[in-house]
Design an enzyme around this catalytic site. Sequence first.
Site, short mmCIF file in Angstrom:
data_model
loop_
_atom_site.label_atom_id
_atom_site.label_comp_id
_atom_site.label_asym_id
_atom_site.label_seq_id
_atom_site.Cartn_x
_atom_site.Cartn_y
_atom_site.Cartn_z
N ASN A 151 0.83 -1.24 0.08
CA ASN A 151 0.17 0.11 -0.06
C ASN A 151 0.90 1.28 0.05
O ASN A 151 1.42 1.65 0.93
CB ASN A 151 -0.86 -0.04 1.16
CG ASN A 151 -2.04 1.12 1.28
OD1 ASN A 151 -1.78 2.17 0.49
ND2 ASN A 151 -2.92 0.89 2.27
N ARG A 168 -2.34 -1.65 -3.60
CA ARG A 168 -3.59 -0.67 -3.74
C ARG A 168 -3.09 0.06 -4.82
O ARG A 168 -1.97 0.86 -4.79
CB ARG A 168 -3.49 0.05 -2.27
CG ARG A 168 -4.56 1.04 -2.15
CD ARG A 168 -4.36 1.98 -1.07
NE ARG A 168 -5.31 3.14 -0.72
CZ ARG A 168 -5.10 4.26 -0.26
NH1 ARG A 168 -3.76 4.55 -0.11
NH2 ARG A 168 -5.81 5.23 -0.29
N HIS A 173 -11.46 5.60 -0.77
CA HIS A 173 -11.58 4.69 0.42
C HIS A 173 -12.44 3.16 0.10
O HIS A 173 -13.04 2.77 1.28
CB HIS A 173 -12.17 5.51 1.67
CG HIS A 173 -11.42 6.33 2.07
ND1 HIS A 173 -11.63 7.67 2.84
CD2 HIS A 173 -9.82 6.60 2.30
CE1 HIS A 173 -10.52 8.35 3.13
NE2 HIS A 173 -9.53 7.44 2.98
N ARG A 190 -7.20 18.69 4.56
CA ARG A 190 -8.16 18.82 3.73
C ARG A 190 -9.40 19.57 3.83
O ARG A 190 -9.83 19.22 5.09
CB ARG A 190 -8.40 17.71 2.60
CG ARG A 190 -7.21 17.05 2.10
CD ARG A 190 -7.59 15.70 1.11
NE ARG A 190 -6.94 14.73 0.83
CZ ARG A 190 -6.64 13.54 1.09
NH1 ARG A 190 -7.76 12.91 1.49
NH2 ARG A 190 -5.79 12.98 0.76
N GLU A 223 -7.77 -2.43 5.31
CA GLU A 223 -7.78 -2.41 4.04
C GLU A 223 -6.92 -3.27 3.41
O GLU A 223 -7.18 -3.87 2.35
CB GLU A 223 -7.39 -0.88 3.62
CG GLU A 223 -8.51 0.06 3.91
CD GLU A 223 -7.88 1.59 3.73
OE1 GLU A 223 -8.16 2.16 2.61
OE2 GLU A 223 -7.22 2.08 4.75
#
Length: 372
Positions: A8, A65, A154, A215, A356
């Site tokens: 990842n 990923r 996501h 963000r 994940e």
Amino acid sequence: MSKVLVLNCGSSSVKYRLYDNDEVRDKGTVERVGEPGGGPADHETAVRGIIDRLDLTGLAAVGHRVVHGGRKFSEPVLIDDGVLTAIEDLVPLAPLHNPANLAGIRVAREALPDVPQVAVFDTAFHHTLPEAAATYAIDRDTAQRHGVRRYGFHGTSHAYVSRRTAELLNRPYEEINVITLHLGNGASACAIRGGESVATSMGMSPLEGLVMGTRSGDLDPTVIFHLRREGGMTVDDIDDLLNHRSGLLGLTGVNDMREVLARRDAGDAAAALAFDVYCRRITGYVGGYYALLGRVDAVTFTAGVGEHAAPVRAAALTGLDRLGIAVDPARNAGSGDRVISPDGAEVAVCVVGTDEEREIARETRAVVAAHH
């Protein structure tokens, strides 16, 4: 199939997991990749170091990923030269992430040429979005020419957490409606009907939606024009502001919710405001997604903030009692995967640890098995 390596590659880190069946045999994260005075010089160096260190005897596959799959990739795929080129073509849609993902793929293919490699896309789970959810109300030809639409992100986390929620509630996955709240440094909400994403807060990029660590989330586009025309900021300046110097960091000077909560408890007005802005945005999305789904069986919190910040969970759902959504204070203060709503609540409120990498491993195995 036994051993699967999951890579990842983030913009400045590489997280890895080595699974033997469902057991984690090795794991770690290489931080500050490419940063001055930090870790490895680049992602290639970081991934080579990981592969050289691990015992990969009997490795059956590598799962990667990949943040952005655009409209091309609606499911995980076995990587070949054509797939690699297609991911490269999508770099303009994810300039911070896809290059890092590509670096990991290239090194792994070179170092392990006989091992199948699979790309698992963050955006793939959201390919079930209705066109009304994915379409922005701008000139249609311009949007089509430049790939302007909602892609969502996501996806592996929302997929894993919604499936885990069904298990926690002992309900068939294809029968429950869930609102998942992935609250980490990046944050997104997703409305999932019977295992399919029907609405999500991140858009063409991961910038839209909830307030995040650095963000801004949702913003009037006029802010961008105003900063360009009146503030004299360049497009790159504004990009940097909204992605790296906004959110909790912009409001408080720190992007860690733990520090924000500590400052708020100490009476810091900026931290208190940031907390309220953060939670109010979540409340609005939960209410909106409730309306879109029509029936909600569970609201599930996950990721760093979602799993560990009890005050955020309580505040984000305050005022939703009329919708059957409530949090039990004692259960909210606990730990681990659990239901935190009161007994008999119409909507289960859950906390589930995301994984994940485990989801990427699961999807990687499925792709390789399908090609044998």
